[in-house]
Design a protein around this motif. Structure first.
Motif, PDB file in Angstrom:
ATOM      1  N   GLU A 134       0.833  -1.207   0.000  1.00 15.75           N
ATOM      2  CA  GLU A 134       0.000   0.000   0.000  1.00 15.75           C
ATOM      3  C   GLU A 134       0.869   1.259   0.000  1.00 15.75           C
ATOM      4  OE1 GLU A 134      -3.975   1.931   1.943  1.00 15.75           O
ATOM      5  OE2 GLU A 134      -3.416  -0.109   2.463  1.00 15.75           O
ATOM      6  N   GLU A 135       1.978   1.252   0.734  1.00 16.03           N
ATOM      7  CA  GLU A 135       2.917   2.377   0.682  1.00 16.03           C
ATOM      8  C   GLU A 135       3.501   2.523  -0.723  1.00 16.03           C
ATOM      9  OE1 GLU A 135       6.020   2.124   3.605  1.00 16.03           O
ATOM     10  OE2 GLU A 135       4.607   2.174   5.283  1.00 16.03           O
TER      11      GLU A 135
ATOM     12  N   LYS B 231       1.999   1.624  -3.474  1.00 19.55           N
ATOM     13  CA  LYS B 231       0.900   2.158  -4.287  1.00 19.55           C
ATOM     14  C   LYS B 231       0.797   3.668  -4.129  1.00 19.55           C
ATOM     15  CE  LYS B 231      -3.107   2.607  -2.876  1.00 19.55           C
ATOM     16  NZ  LYS B 231      -3.991   3.677  -2.390  1.00 19.55           N
ATOM     17  N   ASP B 232       0.907   4.163  -2.906  1.00 22.87           N
ATOM     18  CA  ASP B 232       0.844   5.612  -2.667  1.00 22.87           C
ATOM     19  C   ASP B 232       1.965   6.339  -3.409  1.00 22.87           C
ATOM     20  OD1 ASP B 232      -1.378   5.178  -1.067  1.00 22.87           O
ATOM     21  OD2 ASP B 232      -0.256   5.317   0.820  1.00 22.87           O
TER      22      ASP B 232
ATOM     23  N   ALA C  80       1.580   8.962  -6.512  1.00 25.02           N
ATOM     24  CA  ALA C  80       2.207  10.288  -6.371  1.00 25.02           C
ATOM     25  C   ALA C  80       3.179  10.571  -7.518  1.00 25.02           C
ATOM     26  CB  ALA C  80       2.930  10.393  -5.029  1.00 25.02           C
TER      27      ALA C  80
END
Length: 143
Positions: free
Chosen positions: A49-50, A52-53, A57
């Motif tokens: 998930e990190e 993906k962020d 970005a």
């Protein structure tokens, strides 16, 4: 020295103190990139998930995020779409093995894969690896 200069000096001093606590390779790998320069090796992400962020970005598209954990050898994996798969790994040797297995399949069946963006503990298999590389660091892998 103005307030911004003091803040910058404190952040730099803190970074130097932390860098002295570990080996140079760990300090380089976990260094937070500046707004313009990502870590050369892409750094690490604790979760998919990190990753993906960071992918979003950096300009990646993730309209349908689903963590499925189905990628072979990955600690975690997720799909953002039918064209974008993100994965994190426990070791770089797992990534090396994954790349070799996919190269072997590509050669055996004469398949052309898109480029992947590979970081210290992660892989992004999505269109635009070269453009993402400029913002995330890592290595573009093609075969």
């Amino acid at each position: 020295m103005n307030k911004r200069g003091i803040t910058t000096a404190v952040l730099i001093a803190g970074s130097l103190a932390l860098a002295g606590c570990g080996s140079s390779s760990a300090a380089e790998s976990e260094a937070t990139p500046s707004a313009t320069t990502p870590p050369a090796d892409g750094g690490t992400y604790a979760t998919v998930e990190e990753l993906k962020d960071a992918f979003v970005a950096a300009g990646g598209s993730c309209p349908a995020y689903e963590q499925s954990n189905i990628v072979t050898l990955a600690a975690e994996s997720a799909e953002c779409s039918s064209e974008a798969v993100l994965s994190t790994y426990l070791s770089s040797s797992d990534i090396t093995q994954l790349i070799q297995e996919n190269k072997d399949i590509a050669e055996q069946y004469d398949i052309e894969f898109s480029s992947w963006l590979v970081g210290e503990n992660w892989v992004i298999n999505a269109p635009g690896a070269e453009e993402l590389h400029e913002k995330l660091g890592g290595t573009v892998v093609s075969w």
